[in-house]
Write a protein that holds these residues in place. Structure first.
Motif, PDB file in Angstrom:
ATOM      1  N   MET A  84     -52.381  43.350 -18.663  1.00 34.48           N
ATOM      2  CA  MET A  84     -52.391  44.811 -18.730  1.00 34.48           C
ATOM      3  C   MET A  84     -53.306  45.530 -19.978  1.00 34.48           C
ATOM      4  N   THR A  85     -53.893  44.669 -20.645  1.00 37.32           N
ATOM      5  CA  THR A  85     -55.016  45.301 -21.747  1.00 37.32           C
ATOM      6  C   THR A  85     -56.310  45.460 -20.849  1.00 37.32           C
ATOM      7  N   LYS A  86     -56.325  44.615 -19.865  1.00 36.40           N
ATOM      8  CA  LYS A  86     -57.578  44.413 -19.153  1.00 36.40           C
ATOM      9  C   LYS A  86     -57.624  45.592 -18.018  1.00 36.40           C
ATOM     10  N   VAL A  87     -56.404  46.135 -17.524  1.00 25.03           N
ATOM     11  CA  VAL A  87     -56.314  47.522 -16.825  1.00 25.03           C
ATOM     12  C   VAL A  87     -56.929  48.632 -17.640  1.00 25.03           C
ATOM     13  N   GLY A  88     -56.489  48.666 -18.771  1.00 26.82           N
ATOM     14  CA  GLY A  88     -57.136  49.712 -19.547  1.00 26.82           C
ATOM     15  C   GLY A  88     -58.653  49.608 -19.536  1.00 26.82           C
ATOM     16  N   VAL A  89     -59.236  48.200 -19.798  1.00 29.35           N
ATOM     17  CA  VAL A  89     -60.591  48.106 -19.958  1.00 29.35           C
ATOM     18  C   VAL A  89     -61.428  48.380 -18.478  1.00 29.35           C
ATOM     19  N   TYR A  90     -60.821  47.991 -17.512  1.00 28.45           N
ATOM     20  CA  TYR A  90     -61.139  48.112 -16.142  1.00 28.45           C
ATOM     21  C   TYR A  90     -61.314  49.707 -15.665  1.00 28.45           C
ATOM     22  N   THR A  91     -60.345  50.507 -16.027  1.00 28.75           N
ATOM     23  CA  THR A  91     -60.264  51.849 -16.033  1.00 28.75           C
ATOM     24  C   THR A  91     -61.321  52.648 -16.699  1.00 28.75           C
ATOM     25  N   LEU A  92     -61.591  52.345 -17.805  1.00 30.15           N
ATOM     26  CA  LEU A  92     -62.491  52.803 -18.589  1.00 30.15           C
ATOM     27  C   LEU A  92     -63.984  52.357 -18.134  1.00 30.15           C
TER      28      LEU A  92
END
Length: 567
Positions: A260-268
């Motif tokens: 889930m944290t990597k979804v935020g990193v990916y989107t940024l």
């Protein structure tokens, strides 16, 4: 044959979204008592999803173009008016990572955790649908839709198994994510008011043309939108919710939540390189220093949190925070070489943290079930040497009996798996965590390497990040080593751990994936370098999305003009 496959692959892009949606809908029609059938459907769907993701990964890397891109128009409307799905190397990599962790999670859950509550399997598939949609969508509106699907499923998964701790952590988790969703909507609305579009490629074309008087409002909108993603990426100080929530979840859910944290990193990473790349005019590299500063503070918070943690689930949660902070800080430099290195580091750290969440469940169960041996039991694992006959036994220099005992296979497996997780998370050789961190350090020390983009130079921020990467790796090593000593070395009085094949297999598979990343480091780094080059030169992405043409519909006989009669 090759042409037929090439024509089929763009349509296959819809499968990572449609497959879990259909599977979840089918399972909702089944009674809750049909747990075995639901488990079989979940396993088959997740395995098929992994095969599809691997096929899409191979397709995205097959062509010689530096930015292979597939575009699919589900509504058959051209961009920016209709829904667009786009697949490139980065999104294909994230799909494979998601499917791999999901398959390991559901196999582990099949031993016992999937029966701890209701609707586990449909929620699991809805979670995969939301994750896949977030990686494939090419417009902000549908990104919000898939985010909400993902979050709604995660609320149910977090509460799976009940208990006061899960309910309390779940309330905090829901509250902070509802706040993030509100910020998401506000930021999207402001961007739409300024640019008149929500399509990512169209935003990349519109932002350089925003009037100078509106530039400040544009940056405010981007900052509000970024805050929503930074909450998901667990940036400090907005990450107070993560460790209590992830450690309260069941082990397979915690492993899945590591994504889930990597979804935020990916989107940024996706939006920042599109909207504020080197071609964004006056807004080029906007927010980069904030990403670097926030990422480094998050790294320090994660490492100190690991050092102060006793429970392995807390160690895993803070390791996820540390990994996310490292990625965010590296993203902020906007350097091609550094982006390529962080894209290598991202899957290896995620796999290790997921494996650590699964290991925590087995180690805690072993610790709670451990009992002292019965001294009256002749088969007890620890016997008094004075009660044994010395004839035929090995004696030391003081004529004392040397008692040897074979380490149980289950305990040896847990110890070796924990050691492998420690090596990857701390970034020590010879596994992939070391390769990823070494590549990032090399890129920091050589920012003008071959193919480097015009991002931020090393400077004080770069040296600080370099020192933090070394220091946080050392702190993580100390924290994990201390936990290993407490749970393995100093636990000689426990009974042999009970380990099922369905519990050990997914942990071994996740760690073998880290080994594979190490063995194939050259090929993987070549792939991530091509993905980074495409991210920092988004012209190909913009042209591919904006030029995608709808498929013409069939021509009916009524629309065909009748032939004129001869005079």
């Amino acid at each position: 044959m090759v042409d037929a496959i090439s024509r089929l692959m763009p349509h296959l892009m819809l499968a990572p979204i449609a497959l879990p949606l259909l599977t979840a809908a089918l399972m909702l029609l089944l009674r809750e008592e049909r747990q075995r059938l639901k488990l079989a459907l979940n396993l088959c769907s997740t395995l098929l999803g992994l095969v599809i993701a691997l096929a899409l990964l191979a397709w995205s890397a097959r062509a010689g173009s530096p930015a292979t891109l597939g575009v699919y128009l589900p509504g058959n409307w051209p961009a920016p008016f209709g829904i667009v799905l786009a697949l490139d190397r980065l999104s294909a990599l994230m799909l494979v990572l998601t499917s791999s962790v999901a398959l390991a999670s559901i196999v582990f859950a099949s031993s016992r955790w999937h029966r701890a509550g209701v609707h586990y399997h449909p929620l699991f598939q809805f979670q995969l649908m939301g994750l896949a949609g977030a990686f494939l969508t090419a417009d902000l509106f549908n990104l919000f839709v898939f985010f909400e699907i993902m979050l709604a499923a995660s609320y149910g998964l977090l509460l799976h198994g009940s208990g006061r701790a899960r309910v309390q952590a779940g309330l905090h988790y829901i509250a902070i994510n509802l706040a993030a969703s509100s910020l998401f909507l506000i930021g999207v609305s402001m961007l739409y008011g300024l640019t008149g579009t929500l399509n990512m490629a169209d935003l990349a074309r519109a932002i350089p043309q925003v009037a100078a008087g509106d530039r400040g409002l544009l940056h405010a909108a981007a900052g509000i939108l970024a805050t929503a993603f930074l909450i998901k990426a667990a940036v400090w100080p907005l990450n107070f919710w993560l460790v209590p929530a992830y450690s309260a979840a069941t082990a397979p859910v915690g492993a899945l939540f590591a994504l889930m944290t990597k979804v935020g990193v990916y989107t940024l990473l996706r939006l920042w390189t599109l909207m504020f790349g080197s071609e964004a005019g006056a807004s080029a590299l906007f927010g980069g220093p904030w990403l670097i500063g926030g990422g480094m503070l998050t790294m320090a918070f994660g490492a100190i949190g690991m050092l102060g943690s006793q429970r392995i689930t807390h160690l895993a949660g803070f390791a996820a925070v540390l990994s996310s902070g490292t990625l965010l800080a590296a993203v902020g430099f906007g350097q091609t070489e550094l982006t390529a290195a962080l894209l290598y580091y991202l899957p290896s750290s995620t796999l290790a943290v997921s494996a650590l969440f699964l290991l925590a469940d087995l180690i805690d169960r072993w610790r709670n079930d451990g009992t002292l041996p019965d001294p009256d039991d002749e088969d007890a694992p620890f016997l008094n040497p004075e009660l044994l006959p010395t004839q035929g036994l090995n004696l030391d220099d003081e004529e004392e009996v040397l008692i040897g005992r074979v380490i149980p296979a289950a305990a040896a497996f847990l110890g070796l798996a924990f050691m492998a997780c420690t090596l990857v998370i701390a970034g020590l050789p010879p596994l992939s965590g070391f390769v990823g961190k070494f590549a990032m350090l090399t890129a920091l020390l050589n920012p003008l390497g071959l193919g480097a983009s015009a991002g931020l130079r090393l400077g004080a921020a770069g040296w600080t990040l370099l020192a933090l990467m070394v220091a946080t790796g050392l702190l993580a090593l100390i924290a994990l080593t201390r936990a290993g000593i407490r749970h393995f070395w100093a636990s000689h009085d426990r009974a042999t751990p009970r380990l099922r094949v369905l519990e050990g297999l997914p942990i071994a598979a996740l760690l073998l994936a880290c080994v594979l990343l190490t063995v194939k480091a050259g090929a993987v780094m070549g792939f991530t370098q091509a993905a980074a080059n495409a991210l920092h030169a988004p012209g190909t992405y913009v042209r591919a999305v904006m030029s995608a043409a709808p498929i013409p519909g069939p021509v009916s006989h009524a629309d065909t003009p009748a032939p004129k009669e001869a005079p």
